[in-house]
Design a protein around this motif. Structure first.
Motif, mmCIF file in Angstrom:
data_model
loop_
_atom_site.group_PDB
_atom_site.id
_atom_site.type_symbol
_atom_site.label_atom_id
_atom_site.label_comp_id
_atom_site.label_asym_id
_atom_site.label_seq_id
_atom_site.Cartn_x
_atom_site.Cartn_y
_atom_site.Cartn_z
ATOM 1 N N ASP A 17 0.902 -1.198 -0.029
ATOM 2 C CA ASP A 17 -0.070 0.016 -0.037
ATOM 3 C C ASP A 17 0.796 1.258 0.095
ATOM 4 O O ASP A 17 1.815 1.238 0.506
ATOM 5 C CB ASP A 17 -0.845 -0.009 1.405
ATOM 6 C CG ASP A 17 -2.119 -0.916 1.057
ATOM 7 O OD1 ASP A 17 -2.186 -1.572 0.123
ATOM 8 O OD2 ASP A 17 -2.895 -0.891 2.183
ATOM 9 N N THR A 18 0.482 2.312 -0.469
ATOM 10 C CA THR A 18 1.138 3.838 -0.482
ATOM 11 C C THR A 18 0.442 4.572 0.346
ATOM 12 O O THR A 18 0.864 5.709 0.606
ATOM 13 C CB THR A 18 0.961 4.238 -2.070
ATOM 14 O OG1 THR A 18 -0.525 4.398 -2.380
ATOM 15 C CG2 THR A 18 1.804 3.454 -2.933
ATOM 16 N N VAL A 19 -0.609 4.205 1.039
ATOM 17 C CA VAL A 19 -1.199 5.071 2.006
ATOM 18 C C VAL A 19 -1.645 4.255 3.251
ATOM 19 O O VAL A 19 -1.529 3.098 3.420
ATOM 20 C CB VAL A 19 -2.803 5.494 1.413
ATOM 21 C CG1 VAL A 19 -2.708 6.393 0.336
ATOM 22 C CG2 VAL A 19 -3.592 4.228 1.238
ATOM 23 N N TYR A 20 -1.641 4.937 4.580
ATOM 24 C CA TYR A 20 -2.051 4.203 5.681
ATOM 25 C C TYR A 20 -3.351 4.961 5.994
ATOM 26 O O TYR A 20 -3.846 5.805 5.540
ATOM 27 C CB TYR A 20 -0.988 5.096 6.914
ATOM 28 C CG TYR A 20 0.384 4.327 6.892
ATOM 29 C CD1 TYR A 20 0.400 3.167 7.568
ATOM 30 C CD2 TYR A 20 1.404 4.995 6.609
ATOM 31 C CE1 TYR A 20 1.663 2.801 7.890
ATOM 32 C CE2 TYR A 20 2.552 4.663 6.697
ATOM 33 C CZ TYR A 20 2.641 3.426 7.366
ATOM 34 O OH TYR A 20 4.198 3.063 7.440
ATOM 35 N N VAL A 21 -4.047 4.025 6.642
ATOM 36 C CA VAL A 21 -5.306 4.452 7.120
ATOM 37 C C VAL A 21 -5.347 4.878 8.433
ATOM 38 O O VAL A 21 -4.897 4.123 9.159
ATOM 39 C CB VAL A 21 -6.384 3.202 6.852
ATOM 40 C CG1 VAL A 21 -7.695 3.496 7.157
ATOM 41 C CG2 VAL A 21 -6.531 2.953 5.225
ATOM 42 N N LEU A 22 -6.278 5.780 8.809
ATOM 43 C CA LEU A 22 -6.196 6.513 10.142
ATOM 44 C C LEU A 22 -7.226 5.670 11.212
ATOM 45 O O LEU A 22 -8.386 5.392 10.779
ATOM 46 C CB LEU A 22 -6.649 7.842 10.329
ATOM 47 C CG LEU A 22 -5.765 9.031 10.140
ATOM 48 C CD1 LEU A 22 -5.078 8.747 8.781
ATOM 49 C CD2 LEU A 22 -6.166 10.369 10.467
ATOM 50 N N ARG A 23 -6.567 5.165 12.128
ATOM 51 C CA ARG A 23 -7.511 4.276 13.314
ATOM 52 C C ARG A 23 -8.112 5.254 14.278
ATOM 53 O O ARG A 23 -8.865 4.702 14.979
ATOM 54 C CB ARG A 23 -6.330 3.412 13.948
ATOM 55 C CG ARG A 23 -5.778 2.486 13.287
ATOM 56 C CD ARG A 23 -4.710 1.724 14.153
ATOM 57 N NE ARG A 23 -4.030 0.635 13.662
ATOM 58 C CZ ARG A 23 -3.495 -0.164 14.158
ATOM 59 N NH1 ARG A 23 -3.930 -0.694 15.376
ATOM 60 N NH2 ARG A 23 -2.679 -1.137 13.322
ATOM 61 N N ALA A 24 -7.590 6.319 14.083
ATOM 62 C CA ALA A 24 -8.148 7.320 15.226
ATOM 63 C C ALA A 24 -7.968 8.845 14.612
ATOM 64 O O ALA A 24 -7.065 8.927 13.753
ATOM 65 C CB ALA A 24 -7.504 7.392 16.544
ATOM 66 N N GLN A 25 -8.740 9.899 15.202
ATOM 67 C CA GLN A 25 -8.685 11.130 14.662
ATOM 68 C C GLN A 25 -7.281 11.716 14.859
ATOM 69 O O GLN A 25 -6.757 11.441 16.029
ATOM 70 C CB GLN A 25 -9.795 11.952 15.343
ATOM 71 C CG GLN A 25 -9.631 13.401 15.022
ATOM 72 C CD GLN A 25 -10.704 14.187 15.956
ATOM 73 O OE1 GLN A 25 -11.832 13.826 15.456
ATOM 74 N NE2 GLN A 25 -10.495 15.094 16.578
#
Length: 109
Positions: A17-25
């Motif tokens: 993946d080229t992105v991370y997904v936010l687990r929290a604000q």
């Protein structure tokens, strides 16, 4: 083993993946680590939003969960918020207010 070079609020769904997904604000002005690089977030980002893991050149593919989700419409740097302002879907048309107005201004309805 825990990756201490990346903020734990960032989730990598697949190794390529080229992105991370936010687990929290993440609040505006906060500094997060993205693979060892300190990045200050300019505006609040909510759960589920994406942050670039690596640079993506204009036209380059953005990959999430191992699959391309679109192409960069502008250069994306590590730590940048990845959303409709710099990502164009390869599958669904992306509309803006300007293009919608231009499309309807020619009709005589």
């Amino acid at each position: 083993m825990t990756d201490i070079t990346t903020d734990p609020r960032l989730l990598l769904l697949a190794p390529d993946d080229t992105v991370y997904v936010l687990r929290a604000q993440i609040d505006a002005g906060e500094t997060v680590l993205v693979e060892g690089r300190a990045v200050t977030v300019p505006h609040r980002l909510g759960l589920g939003h994406k942050i670039a893991r690596q640079p993506v050149a204009p036209g380059g593919k953005v990959v999430k969960y191992g699959a391309p989700i679109g192409s960069a419409s502008h250069a994306i740097a590590p730590g940048d918020h990845v959303h409709t302002h710099n990502l164009q879907s390869d599958y669904t048309p992306t509309y803006s207010l300007d293009s919608a107005q231009a499309h309807t201004s020619g009709s005589t309805g």
